[in-house]
Design an enzyme around this catalytic site. Structure first.
Site: not given
Ligand code: IVH
Length: 634
Positions: A9, A42, A44, A65, A100, A246, A351, A369, A375
């Site tokens: 993301l 949602e 994260k 992944r 997750e 975030k 260097c 350098c 090097c």
């Molecule tokens: S959607 C194509 N939804 O965050 C979209 N990801 O920083 C796929 N993650 O690799 C991700 N909670 O592992 C999605 N509610 C949520 C999530 C979530 C955690 C993780 C996921 C992703 C990572 C990206």
């Protein structure tokens, strides 16, 4: 190999960035501010991404992944997790579930307690985990599934990869269907219309964070309508229809003990602050990046002040922060606590590794350098990049081992490994080397056999990976993929290079014309390949490998597969960005300028010179209706 790539993301760091995301999304779709557009918010979850493949409702494969295309097969371990169903009710024929894996705070505390008890019984030091994410990741990667089974892991499904048919017309409804099939889903999903409601959600979830029994590192915001998601598509590694917002990173104050200079593969002198160890965001930090000399001096890339212009000095009290997996950084400096004898840091102009001059070119903030080929740190840096996971992924040739082969010389005084080519010739050179590798300290017959097996396995490589592995400045993964897609095979790429070198003066126009490749990247590639020594090394290297374009050929065939296409003028039914994204999804190569190498030019009103040039070259010209007809075949 994942059925569809596992994307990541795009990140935003403050909730107000959601407004920019909304504007961007609307612009791409051609929706004005008043048009309805639903989003789903949602939490994260801060855990480990996993992909579960179900066929006819049966769990048949689980994978991490990895690089996004190919993950690590962890099926046996995942099968031991009670919260992941092995059978689903009313599931479609094929379904790839993304979610997750995580550990609750309670499960995490219990695990560390158990590890400590076990260690004290055995008289050893406990190998405990720093945070629940590491613990979850460690549990999933255990070699023995019986150990995974003893760990209390949780799972939440949050998106869908490949699927036969579709579950609903919206993301939220589709996730609810997953819940009905028996998969755990988040209870905190919310749909909203107005992006300001997304900002309100962020504030609510921030307030809830401390009460939750698991770690979250922000929120995600996704376009709900799946048809719109498809139109939005993705760019590089993330979808345009979603964003992660975030939480601000955790910070801590500590003292700066010293500044060390590291030399990377591009010769950059990278200053690293050594600080008194401090705990930040669940890990112990003792090294912090300082970026470059301007950063230490308090000046940013655009010439403005950082930290109000305060420089960073050894002895200073500094604020350290880290978010996610990124390298820790420095926030503020407490000038009130600066020791009276602290002096401004004097950045080296030579260097520290090889003694060559280190210079800054043009407006580059980075000092480099100049000993590109002499090097030791640069040569080793390039070799380490070549074998790294994202590049050739030769695990058996880790940093220390590469250094070992670089230090050992043959009877002519030539290091055993000095260039990527040497890696592939190592086996034959060692055949006559005295002492034999198996007799070197730390080596034996089986480790020797393993090493050569891994090197030989790394002969199978894609064009894009090999180009990226060479470590040319600005030629990142995405650029390498675009170049590989454009030329198709190395021989074509090499012919274009040859022609460019023969008619020097205009730059590498074939590369410059590729959509998404900047002139800076094209110039850097030419600068690298124009060096006869480098080019000869690469030519010999190409002869050692075996190009594997598997995966690329697996895409479905469309009328645009392999065709080079240029968009010019205004389209009325979609923005040019969407047109390009959809053509790319159908296997077309997008070009920004018209030349004889172009197959199709889609011309909207106002296409002007590009259309004229296309007519002069007698290229296939399409108007918007023809373009839409092609899209409808997809
Ligand atoms: S959607 C194509 N939804 O965050 C979209 N990801 O920083 C796929 N993650 O690799 C991700 N909670 O592992 C999605 N509610 C949520 C999530 C979530 C955690 C993780 C996921 C992703 C990572 C990206």
């Amino acid at each position: 190999r994942h059925e569809t790539p596992m994307l990541s993301l795009d990140n935003a760091f403050k909730p107000e960035d959601l407004i920019e995301f909304d504007l961007r999304t609307r612009r791409f779709l051609g929706l004005d501010a008043a048009a309805a557009l639903s989003y789903v918010a949602e939490p994260k979850i801060d855990g480990l991404a996993i992909s579960l493949l179900y066929r006819h409702g049966e769990l048949v494969r689980a994978a991490t992944r990895g690089g996004g295309e190919i993950g690590e097969d962890v099926t046996a371990n995942i099968r031991t997790i009670a919260t992941i169903p092995k059978h689903l009710r009313n599931a479609p024929e094929l379904m790839e579930i993304r979610g997750e894996i995580f550990m609750t705070h309670e499960a995490f505390a219990a695990l560390n307690r158990d590890l400590e008890t076990a260690a004290s019984r055995g008289g050893g030091v406990a190998q405990t985990y720093a945070n629940p994410r590491n613990a979850a990741s460690g549990a999933v990667r255990q070699l023995d599934p019986a150990i995974t089974a003893t760990r209390q892991l949780s799972f939440v499904a949050h998106s869908i990869g490949a699927i036969s048919g579709r579950l609903a017309s919206g993301h939220h409804a589709a996730i609810r269907r997953l819940g009905a099939m028996g998969l755990p889903i988040s209870t905190l999903c919310e749909t909203f219309q107005d992006i300001n409601a997304g900002i309100a959600y962020y504030k609510r979830i921030t307030a809830m964070r401390a009460e939750l029994d698991f770690d979250i590192d922000g929120m995600t915001c996704k376009v709900d309508d799946l048809a719109l998601q498809e139109r939005l598509g993705s760019q590089s590694a993330w979808p345009r229809w979603a964003i992660a917002c975030k939480f601000p990173p955790e910070t801590a104050w500590t003292r700066l003990l010293g500044i060390e200079i590291q030399i990377g593969r591009t010769g950059a002198l990278s200053p690293v602050a050594k600080v008194e160890t401090v705990r930040v965001g669940g890990v112990d930090v003792s090294s912090v990046t300082l970026h470059n000399e301007d950063y230490i001096a308090g000046i940013s890339a655009d010439g403005s002040f950082i930290r109000n212009g305060a420089d960073i000095r050894v002895g200073d009290t500094v604020e350290v922060y880290r978010s996610g997996d990124v390298i820790p950084k420095i926030g503020q400096v407490d000038l009130a606590r600066r020791p009276a004898d602290a002096r401004p840091y004097v950045f080296p102009s030579t260097c520290p590794e090889c003694g060559s001059k280190a210079i800054r070119e043009g407006d580059d903030a980075v000092r480099r350098c100049i000993g590109v080929h002499t090097c030791r740190a640069q040569i080793l840096g390039r070799l380490k990049h070549f074998v790294s996971r994202e590049a050739m992924n030769i695990e058996g040739l880790g940093g220390k081992i590469i250094e070992q082969f670089f230090t050992r010389e043959d009877t002519d005084g030539v290091p055993l490994i000095r260039s990527p080519l040497d890696i592939y010739r190592l086996e034959s050179r060692l055949a006559t080397f005295d002492p034999p590798l198996a007799d070197w300290p730390g080596w034996g017959e089986s480790s020797e056999a393993n090493l050569f097996r891994e090197i030989n396995a790394a002969r199978k490589v894609t064009f894009a990976r090999l180009l990226f592995a060479l470590g040319i400045r600005f030629a990142g993964v995405r650029s390498a993929e675009r170049i590989a897609e454009h030329f198709g095979d190395w021989a074509t790429f090499d012919r274009s290079l040859e022609a460019t070198i023969a008619t020097l003066g205009h730059g590498w126009t074939d590369v410059m014309g590729i959509d998404g490749i900047g002139d800076r990247t094209a110039a850097s590639l030419l600068e690298a390949f124009i060096d006869p020594g480098f080019r000869a090394m690469v030519t010999a290297l190409v002869a050692e490998v075996d190009f594997d374009e598997e995966g690329e050929g697996e895409h479905r065939q469309t009328p645009l597969t392999g065709k080079t296409i240029v968009f010019t003028g205004t389209l009325t039914s979609m923005k040019r960005a969407e047109a390009k994204s959809r053509a790319a999804a159908m296997g077309a190569k997008i070009y920004s300028s018209v030349s004889k190498n172009v197959d199709i030019v889609v011309c909207g009103p106002g296409s002007g010179t590009k259309e004229r040039k296309a007519r002069d070259l007698d290229l296939r010209i399409m108007d918007e209706d023809e373009w839409l007809a092609i899209l409808n075949t997809a």
